[in-house]
Design a protein around this motif. Structure first.
Motif, mmCIF file in Angstrom:
data_model
loop_
_atom_site.group_PDB
_atom_site.id
_atom_site.type_symbol
_atom_site.label_atom_id
_atom_site.label_comp_id
_atom_site.label_asym_id
_atom_site.label_seq_id
_atom_site.Cartn_x
_atom_site.Cartn_y
_atom_site.Cartn_z
ATOM 1 N N ARG A 134 0.886 -1.346 0.063
ATOM 2 C CA ARG A 134 -0.050 -0.101 0.014
ATOM 3 C C ARG A 134 0.853 1.268 0.126
ATOM 4 N NH1 ARG A 134 -4.044 1.728 5.088
ATOM 5 N NH2 ARG A 134 -5.400 3.535 3.702
ATOM 6 N N LEU A 135 0.633 2.288 -0.673
ATOM 7 C CA LEU A 135 1.235 3.688 -0.814
ATOM 8 C C LEU A 135 0.136 4.380 -0.387
ATOM 9 C CD1 LEU A 135 2.503 1.713 -3.427
ATOM 10 C CD2 LEU A 135 4.276 3.543 -3.350
ATOM 11 N N TYR A 148 -4.109 12.758 0.764
ATOM 12 C CA TYR A 148 -3.993 12.919 -0.669
ATOM 13 C C TYR A 148 -4.054 11.791 -1.419
ATOM 14 C CZ TYR A 148 -2.090 15.965 -4.446
ATOM 15 O OH TYR A 148 -1.967 16.662 -5.609
ATOM 16 N N GLN A 149 -3.482 10.787 -1.238
ATOM 17 C CA GLN A 149 -3.423 9.644 -2.106
ATOM 18 C C GLN A 149 -3.452 8.410 -1.415
ATOM 19 O OE1 GLN A 149 0.342 11.228 -4.309
ATOM 20 N NE2 GLN A 149 -0.764 10.526 -6.018
ATOM 21 N N ASP A 150 -3.943 7.392 -2.034
ATOM 22 C CA ASP A 150 -3.920 5.914 -1.204
ATOM 23 C C ASP A 150 -4.582 5.047 -2.297
ATOM 24 O OD1 ASP A 150 -4.186 3.871 0.557
ATOM 25 O OD2 ASP A 150 -5.696 4.827 1.840
ATOM 26 N N CYS A 181 7.455 4.331 -10.913
ATOM 27 C CA CYS A 181 6.324 3.296 -11.650
ATOM 28 C C CYS A 181 4.970 3.841 -11.756
ATOM 29 C CB CYS A 181 6.329 2.038 -10.707
ATOM 30 S SG CYS A 181 8.058 1.359 -10.849
ATOM 31 N N GLY A 182 4.647 5.232 -11.432
ATOM 32 C CA GLY A 182 3.294 5.760 -11.550
ATOM 33 C C GLY A 182 2.490 5.850 -10.448
ATOM 34 N N THR A 183 1.209 6.348 -10.265
ATOM 35 C CA THR A 183 0.652 6.762 -9.043
ATOM 36 C C THR A 183 -0.996 6.590 -9.243
ATOM 37 O OG1 THR A 183 0.860 8.672 -7.458
ATOM 38 C CG2 THR A 183 0.397 9.177 -9.902
ATOM 39 N N PHE A 184 -1.486 7.387 -8.300
ATOM 40 C CA PHE A 184 -2.972 7.186 -8.003
ATOM 41 C C PHE A 184 -3.377 8.641 -8.252
ATOM 42 C CE2 PHE A 184 -0.896 4.745 -4.943
ATOM 43 C CZ PHE A 184 -0.827 3.542 -5.502
ATOM 44 N N GLY A 185 -4.647 8.833 -8.386
ATOM 45 C CA GLY A 185 -5.495 9.918 -8.320
ATOM 46 C C GLY A 185 -5.398 10.735 -7.070
ATOM 47 N N ALA A 186 -5.435 11.794 -6.946
ATOM 48 C CA ALA A 186 -5.278 12.780 -5.717
ATOM 49 C C ALA A 186 -6.676 13.042 -5.312
ATOM 50 C CB ALA A 186 -4.577 14.093 -6.014
ATOM 51 N N LYS A 187 -6.954 12.824 -4.030
ATOM 52 C CA LYS A 187 -8.306 13.240 -3.305
ATOM 53 C C LYS A 187 -8.430 14.673 -3.367
ATOM 54 C CE LYS A 187 -7.456 9.413 0.096
ATOM 55 N NZ LYS A 187 -8.467 8.579 -0.473
ATOM 56 N N ALA A 199 4.098 7.072 2.516
ATOM 57 C CA ALA A 199 4.387 5.824 2.993
ATOM 58 C C ALA A 199 4.221 4.706 2.080
ATOM 59 C CB ALA A 199 3.524 5.866 4.420
ATOM 60 N N MET A 200 5.040 3.704 2.285
ATOM 61 C CA MET A 200 4.805 2.490 1.595
ATOM 62 C C MET A 200 4.704 1.459 2.726
ATOM 63 S SD MET A 200 7.048 0.882 -1.608
ATOM 64 C CE MET A 200 8.458 0.575 -0.685
ATOM 65 N N THR A 201 3.693 0.375 2.754
ATOM 66 C CA THR A 201 3.407 -0.513 3.755
ATOM 67 C C THR A 201 3.338 -1.927 3.270
ATOM 68 O OG1 THR A 201 2.406 1.165 5.068
ATOM 69 C CG2 THR A 201 2.032 -1.217 5.687
#
Length: 222
Positions: A134-135, A148-150, A181-187, A199-201
């Motif tokens: 999870r990032l 912001y992102q999840d 490697c790319g990302t997710f949409g921003a809240k 954070a990366m878990t």
């Protein structure tokens, strides 16, 4: 650069840095990110994914970076480092100049430092659970940390596909390589913030990698 691997320092000086863009696995999620950036004037990509080449020295573990003008922002991303026959997973932010991005995405990637966490995980330890990792990111607004992102790596195209698409093996043989490697949409939409936390878990172990950095705005002199 000095990273930390299993508590010990590891010196890595990648000769190449790749920023993979438009890597979402879900077509609707990709379109959402395209629309999100289109609202900022960014033209849609010619194809997906794309592999932008930027200067390797942009990668930094510093807690403070500088950017010209107030229009840059970060994005949490998995980071792959491959050098001397070994591969590692890390955490980075594709900090980007959003004003310049409306003119050229490739150029906007080049003008900003790419903050990353110092800690790395051995690839062979995390490969079996990559998709569960999870990032998350947060930005500081009006003195408070705001989500912001999840998302998980499962939301991104398989990392094996990105490794092949960017020819990481070939680049690693030519001096070592790092790839974001790319990302997710921003809240709440993409927007700048002076402070960015990520954070990366790994849920299999409960271990996390974290990093926080500040962006100092330099005057935009004309």
């Amino acid at each position: 650069m000095t990273f930390i691997l299993n508590g010990a320092p590891l010196d890595i000086a990648p000769a190449h840095l790749v920023v993979a863009g438009w890597t979402g696995r879900d077509a609707a999620a990709i379109q959402h990110h395209i629309d999100e950036l289109a609202a900022l004037g960014v033209k849609p990509p010619s194809t997906t994914p794309l592999f932008y080449r930027v200067a390797a020295p942009l990668l930094t573990t510093a807690a403070q970076i500088e950017a010209v003008g107030p229009n840059s922002s970060g994005e949490v991303e998995p980071l792959i480092l491959q050098v001397d026959g070994r591969r590692y997973l890390g955490l980075a932010s594709d900090h980007t100049d959003r004003a310049l991005e409306a003119h050229s995405v490739a150029m906007s990637k080049q003008v900003c430092a790419k903050p990353c966490a110092a800690e790395l995980w051995p690839w062979e330890e995390v490969e079996p659970v990559l998709e569960d990792i999870r990032l998350q990111s947060w930005i500081q607004e009006r003195g408070a940390w705001v989500p912001y992102q999840d998302g998980t790596i499962a939301s991104i195209r398989p990392l094996a596909d990105l490794i092949a698409g960017a020819d990481l093996d070939g680049l690693a043989a030519a001096g070592g390589v790092a790839m974001m490697c790319g990302t997710f949409g921003a809240k709440g939409g993409v927007r700048p913030a002076a402070r960015f936390r990520m954070a990366m878990t790994n849920p299999a172990t409960g271990r996390s990698i974290t990093h926080e950095y500040e962006t100092v705005t330099l005057a935009e002199v004309a």
